[in-house]
Design an enzyme around this catalytic site. Structure first.
Site, PDB file in Angstrom:
ATOM      1  N   TRP A 154       0.294  -0.401   9.046  1.00  0.00           N
ATOM      2  CA  TRP A 154      -0.847   0.079   9.793  1.00  0.00           C
ATOM      3  C   TRP A 154      -1.593  -1.013  10.554  1.00  0.00           C
ATOM      4  O   TRP A 154      -2.393  -0.723  11.436  1.00  0.00           O
ATOM      5  CB  TRP A 154      -1.839   0.801   8.869  1.00  0.00           C
ATOM      6  N   ASN A 155      -1.370  -2.283  10.219  1.00  0.00           N
ATOM      7  CA  ASN A 155      -2.211  -3.321  10.827  1.00  0.00           C
ATOM      8  C   ASN A 155      -1.900  -3.545  12.308  1.00  0.00           C
ATOM      9  O   ASN A 155      -2.791  -3.844  13.095  1.00  0.00           O
ATOM     10  CB  ASN A 155      -2.143  -4.630  10.038  1.00  0.00           C
ATOM     11  N   LYS A 178       9.175   5.622  10.974  1.00  0.00           N
ATOM     12  CA  LYS A 178       8.219   6.146  10.005  1.00  0.00           C
ATOM     13  C   LYS A 178       6.948   5.318  10.103  1.00  0.00           C
ATOM     14  O   LYS A 178       6.938   4.137   9.822  1.00  0.00           O
ATOM     15  CB  LYS A 178       8.803   6.079   8.593  1.00  0.00           C
ATOM     16  N   GLY A 232       6.058  -5.320   6.002  1.00  0.00           N
ATOM     17  CA  GLY A 232       5.030  -5.017   5.016  1.00  0.00           C
ATOM     18  C   GLY A 232       5.035  -6.015   3.886  1.00  0.00           C
ATOM     19  O   GLY A 232       5.444  -7.172   4.057  1.00  0.00           O
ATOM     20  N   GLU A 254      10.532  -8.145   7.296  1.00  0.00           N
ATOM     21  CA  GLU A 254       9.486  -9.160   7.470  1.00  0.00           C
ATOM     22  C   GLU A 254       8.390  -8.827   6.486  1.00  0.00           C
ATOM     23  O   GLU A 254       7.759  -7.772   6.562  1.00  0.00           O
ATOM     24  CB  GLU A 254       8.928  -9.204   8.885  1.00  0.00           C
ATOM     25  N   LEU A 255       8.155  -9.756   5.563  1.00  0.00           N
ATOM     26  CA  LEU A 255       7.319  -9.458   4.407  1.00  0.00           C
ATOM     27  C   LEU A 255       6.043 -10.292   4.415  1.00  0.00           C
ATOM     28  O   LEU A 255       5.583 -10.718   5.466  1.00  0.00           O
ATOM     29  CB  LEU A 255       8.152  -9.657   3.141  1.00  0.00           C
ATOM     30  N   CYS A 288      -0.019 -10.624   8.476  1.00  0.00           N
ATOM     31  CA  CYS A 288       0.892 -11.397   7.636  1.00  0.00           C
ATOM     32  C   CYS A 288       0.861 -12.881   7.965  1.00  0.00           C
ATOM     33  O   CYS A 288       1.253 -13.712   7.134  1.00  0.00           O
ATOM     34  CB  CYS A 288       2.321 -10.855   7.751  1.00  0.00           C
ATOM     35  N   GLU A 388      -1.092 -13.085  -1.501  1.00  0.00           N
ATOM     36  CA  GLU A 388      -1.613 -12.601  -0.234  1.00  0.00           C
ATOM     37  C   GLU A 388      -2.791 -11.667  -0.507  1.00  0.00           C
ATOM     38  O   GLU A 388      -2.638 -10.642  -1.159  1.00  0.00           O
ATOM     39  CB  GLU A 388      -0.515 -11.874   0.530  1.00  0.00           C
TER      40      GLU A 388
END
Length: 490
Positions: A154-155, A178, A232, A254-255, A288, A388
């Site tokens: 959502w960011n 999604k 996420g 990508e985490l 992130c 984080e």
């Protein structure tokens, strides 16, 4: 029925048509808690339909073999997004909480990246040919991998979706995108752009929104989905990797991140301080690559500490459409409580230089606002250093020399991005080379381009997005061989 704008409930775009299935829910603004509109939250049946549509489009149409069509469709989609950019940016600011200038930037970059994808569809080759031995010829061709499930956060839902969708479509894949419920109305405007893109065959790009994770889990579990591209948290990324192993999913992840900002004694502090502040407050600390850790050499630590304390005590909070605001709201009040609990707990093991906190009085009290916090800490085992936080919370850590700086920068499991500030460019490169991160910014922060790859080291991800190698993530290589005569038996 085609819709170019959202009229009643924001719907989902499945198999080339608006789908009215799902549960009606209300979208609210994190700036004031007020309703913004209604949306349709998909359930298992809508997720199944989207997967089936993407599978059928890949298996039965010429999409994967027609480069010109793919390029034309991506370029047309870029134009449709550009037509809606102002409306999408305003809606994203209202329901996502980011400042309007930041959402306007996101939409402009989205258009650029779609156009880059359109060019990539035509220009990328990847195959090669050679005569391996006399009369023995080989050639290879890249082929589209298949159906891709893109799960976006959502960011920055628009640009982080397009970052995967564009190369996936350019490669010839079909996609189920999604999107999160927090930006449901923006998602529907993106779906409207897809709906208006006549060059996209039905089922090639499906856009769905859900509140929970049922649809996402179906994408990960389905044997009809060949790949998952997820942006996420590291925690969820590990779950996707574990569950996707059952069908040997190709993964692009990508985490999380915990970006260190390394400041040496010879850095220009007047130039550095505004960049450190921006690294924390841009996207309200929900990024992130947020500059969550300041690592400063001892000789300038006192000066930098004082400058940051003053800056964070004077950060101006405001609603997303406030042109004077530096920091908007967090995504919801639950996030405010979560972030504040981290800061409160840090007081037991660290020095709180600036104690931020929830805004509980005045005109912003109805929103999810959180004032920034600055925490001085020495131990690398501290929770606030290793985890984080995903909010405007920054640690302040002192180092003595290059080796100490590198050791501290590499002390977490994350490796997404880092900044190095020094008057010596050779030092920036040397230290950057030693830091285990996919993006190294030298005397800057947050600079990215669609022309260069984005990737994470360690627990920050698998694979790359953007740049010329992104399309390869969504392809298989097929090798052909021919022999002029049957080779003699060995």
């Amino acid at each position: 029925m085609e819709r170019s704008t959202i009229t009643k409930a924001a719907g989902n775009w499945i198999n080339g048509a608006w789908n009215d299935g799902g549960t009606l829910r209300q979208a609210v603004s994190p700036s004031n808690g007020q309703p913004l509109g209604n949306y349709l939250d998909i359930g298992p049946e809508e997720a199944r339909q989207a997967i089936q549509a993407a599978r059928s489009a890949f298996d039965t149409t010429g999409w994967s073999r027609d480069r010109s069509l793919r390029s034309r469709a991506l370029f047309e989609l870029a134009g449709e997004v550009a037509k809606r950019a102002d409306e999408m940016a305003l809606m994203l600011a209202r329901e996502g909480g980011k400042l309007l200038a930041q959402t306007q930037w996101e939409l402009q970059v989205t258009v650029d990246w779609l156009r880059h994808g359109a060019a990539t569809a035509l220009l990328q080759t990847g195959g090669r040919a050679l005569e391996a031995a006399p009369g023995l010829h080989f050639h290879s061709d890249p082929e589209a991998l298949g159906v891709v499930g893109v799960i976006s956060p959502w960011n920055s839902p628009v640009i982080l979706s397009v970052r995967a969708v564009a190369p996936a479509l350019a490669a010839g894949c079909t996609v189920v995108l999604k999107l999160p419920h927090q930006t449901a109305l923006t998602n529907a405007l993106l779906a409207a752009a897809v709906a208006a893109t006549r060059s996209l065959p039905p089922g090639v790009l499906n856009v769905i929104t859900e509140t929970g994770s049922v649809g996402a889990a179906m994408l990960v579990d389905s044997p009809d989905v060949d790949m998952i591209s997820y942006t996420g948290s590291t925690k969820v990324g590990r779950l996707i990797a574990a569950n996707g192993a059952r069908t040997l999913k190709r993964l692009n992840l990508e985490l999380g991140g915990k970006a260190p900002l390394v400041v040496f004694d010879d850095a220009d502090l007047e130039a550095v301080v505004p960049q450190i502040v921006a690294a924390l407050v841009v996207m309200n600390g929900q990024f992130c690559c947020t500059g969550a850790r300041v690592l400063v050499q001892r000789g300038v630590a006192d000066r930098l500490r004082a400058a940051l304390v003053e800056a964070y005590r004077n950060v101006r909070l405001g609603a997303s459409d406030d042109p004077d605001a530096q920091l908007g709201p967090l995504i919801d009040k639950a996030s405010v409580q979560r972030v504040d609990a981290v800061v409160a707990e840090a007081a037991s093991y660290a020095s709180i230089l600036v104690r931020g906190g929830p805004v509980t009085e005045g005109p912003l009290a109805a929103g999810a606002f959180y004032r920034p916090s600055l925490i001085e800490v020495e131990s690398l085992d501290a929770y606030v250093v290793r985890n984080e936080v995903f909010g405007p919370v920054q640690t302040f850590e002192i180092f003595d020399d290059e080796a100490d700086a590198i050791a501290r920068a590499n002390a977490t499991e994350y490796g997404l991005a880092a900044s190095v500030f020094s008057g010596d460019l050779a030092r920036c490169r040397r230290v950057g080379k030693a830091i285990q991160a996919g993006h190294i910014w030298m005397n800057c922060w947050g600079v990215m381009s669609e022309h260069f790859e984005q990737s994470g080291f360690k627990q920050s991800g698998i694979g790359v997005l953007c740049g010329p190698r992104a399309i390869e993530q969504f392809q298989e290589i097929k090798v052909y061989a021919s022999a002029e005569a049957t080779p003699a038996a060995a």
